[in-house]
Design a protein around this motif. Structure first.
Motif, mmCIF file in Angstrom:
data_model
loop_
_atom_site.group_PDB
_atom_site.id
_atom_site.type_symbol
_atom_site.label_atom_id
_atom_site.label_comp_id
_atom_site.label_asym_id
_atom_site.label_seq_id
_atom_site.Cartn_x
_atom_site.Cartn_y
_atom_site.Cartn_z
ATOM 1 N N ARG A 86 0.857 -1.179 0.000
ATOM 2 C CA ARG A 86 0.000 0.000 0.000
ATOM 3 C C ARG A 86 0.893 1.229 0.000
ATOM 4 N NH1 ARG A 86 -4.154 1.504 4.815
ATOM 5 N NH2 ARG A 86 -2.257 1.420 6.010
ATOM 6 N N ARG A 87 0.568 2.191 -0.847
ATOM 7 C CA ARG A 87 1.337 3.429 -0.947
ATOM 8 C C ARG A 87 0.377 4.609 -1.074
ATOM 9 N NH1 ARG A 87 6.552 2.322 -1.954
ATOM 10 N NH2 ARG A 87 7.104 4.294 -2.872
ATOM 11 N N ILE A 88 0.842 5.768 -0.617
ATOM 12 C CA ILE A 88 0.082 6.991 -0.842
ATOM 13 C C ILE A 88 0.518 7.520 -2.198
ATOM 14 C CG2 ILE A 88 -0.301 9.368 -0.077
ATOM 15 C CD1 ILE A 88 0.137 8.406 2.789
ATOM 16 N N VAL A 89 -0.457 7.847 -3.024
ATOM 17 C CA VAL A 89 -0.141 8.322 -4.369
ATOM 18 C C VAL A 89 -0.749 9.698 -4.591
ATOM 19 C CG1 VAL A 89 0.084 6.049 -5.429
ATOM 20 C CG2 VAL A 89 -2.150 7.103 -5.308
ATOM 21 N N SER A 90 -0.060 10.476 -5.363
ATOM 22 C CA SER A 90 -0.576 11.784 -5.778
ATOM 23 C C SER A 90 -0.078 12.028 -7.189
ATOM 24 C CB SER A 90 -0.102 12.884 -4.828
ATOM 25 O OG SER A 90 1.294 13.011 -4.883
ATOM 26 N N GLY A 91 -0.698 12.965 -7.821
ATOM 27 C CA GLY A 91 -0.286 13.288 -9.174
ATOM 28 C C GLY A 91 1.074 13.969 -9.202
ATOM 29 N N LYS A 92 1.613 14.043 -10.376
ATOM 30 C CA LYS A 92 2.875 14.756 -10.534
ATOM 31 C C LYS A 92 2.637 16.242 -10.316
ATOM 32 C CE LYS A 92 5.129 11.586 -13.636
ATOM 33 N NZ LYS A 92 6.447 11.276 -13.277
ATOM 34 N N ILE A 93 3.684 16.922 -9.893
ATOM 35 C CA ILE A 93 3.580 18.369 -9.738
ATOM 36 C C ILE A 93 3.514 18.953 -11.147
ATOM 37 C CG2 ILE A 93 4.715 20.452 -8.886
ATOM 38 C CD1 ILE A 93 6.064 18.672 -6.769
ATOM 39 N N PRO A 94 2.458 19.722 -11.441
ATOM 40 C CA PRO A 94 2.303 20.235 -12.804
ATOM 41 C C PRO A 94 3.405 21.227 -13.178
ATOM 42 C CG PRO A 94 0.701 21.248 -11.338
ATOM 43 C CD PRO A 94 1.415 20.206 -10.551
ATOM 44 N N ILE A 95 3.741 21.228 -14.456
ATOM 45 C CA ILE A 95 4.721 22.193 -14.964
ATOM 46 C C ILE A 95 4.016 23.492 -15.312
ATOM 47 C CG2 ILE A 95 6.318 22.663 -16.865
ATOM 48 C CD1 ILE A 95 6.928 19.651 -16.882
ATOM 49 N N GLY A 96 2.765 23.347 -15.763
ATOM 50 C CA GLY A 96 2.001 24.533 -16.128
ATOM 51 C C GLY A 96 0.517 24.316 -15.934
ATOM 52 N N ILE A 97 -0.199 25.421 -15.833
ATOM 53 C CA ILE A 97 -1.654 25.383 -15.709
ATOM 54 C C ILE A 97 -2.216 26.398 -16.697
ATOM 55 C CG2 ILE A 97 -3.621 25.826 -14.182
ATOM 56 C CD1 ILE A 97 -1.881 24.984 -11.839
#
Length: 133
Positions: A86-97
């Motif tokens: 089991r791992r905590i997952v999050s998205g990649k840090i965005p380069i742009g918005i």
């Protein structure tokens, strides 16, 4: 008081970490009988850890409580099974918005946020500990 609200505020610049640590170092040096010991020996005698380790421990415990539903998931942590682990997952840090590039300074702030720190600390725990429910 040195650890108060460490979920909300936890320094990541080394000079800030050192300033906080100096407070504990100074205080422990004033304890009768421990004044001849170095800082780490004093901590060992007092059954304490450095403040940074205690903040990290709290972040890990709090992350576990949030993904187990024992406390409100204010950080929005999500756990997933990857294989048997089991791992905590999050998205990649965005380069742009919206076509605008995010400044490196802001990306660094995101990287060092409480949620991202909690994720990294929890995920480096041994699999047997991460899988405890």
């Amino acid at each position: 008081k040195l650890e108060y609200c460490s979920l909300v505020w936890s320094p990541w610049h080394q000079n800030e970490i050192n300033k906080l640590e100096r407070i504990q170092k100074n205080l422990t040096s004033k304890i009768y009988g421990l004044d001849q010991l170095d800082y780490h020996q004093r901590l060992k005698k007092l059954n304490l850890y450095i403040l940074e380790r205690r903040r990290e421990r709290y972040l890990i415990i709090n992350a576990w409580q949030q993904i187990e539903g024992l406390t409100e998931n204010v950080l929005g942590l999500k756990a997933r099974r990857l294989g048997r682990s089991r791992r905590i997952v999050s998205g990649k840090i965005p380069i742009g918005i919206n076509g605008k590039r995010i400044k490196e300074r802001d990306r660094t702030l995101i990287h060092n946020s409480t949620a991202r720190k909690s994720e990294r600390l929890f995920n480096v725990l041994p699999q047997s500990i991460r899988n405890i429910t």
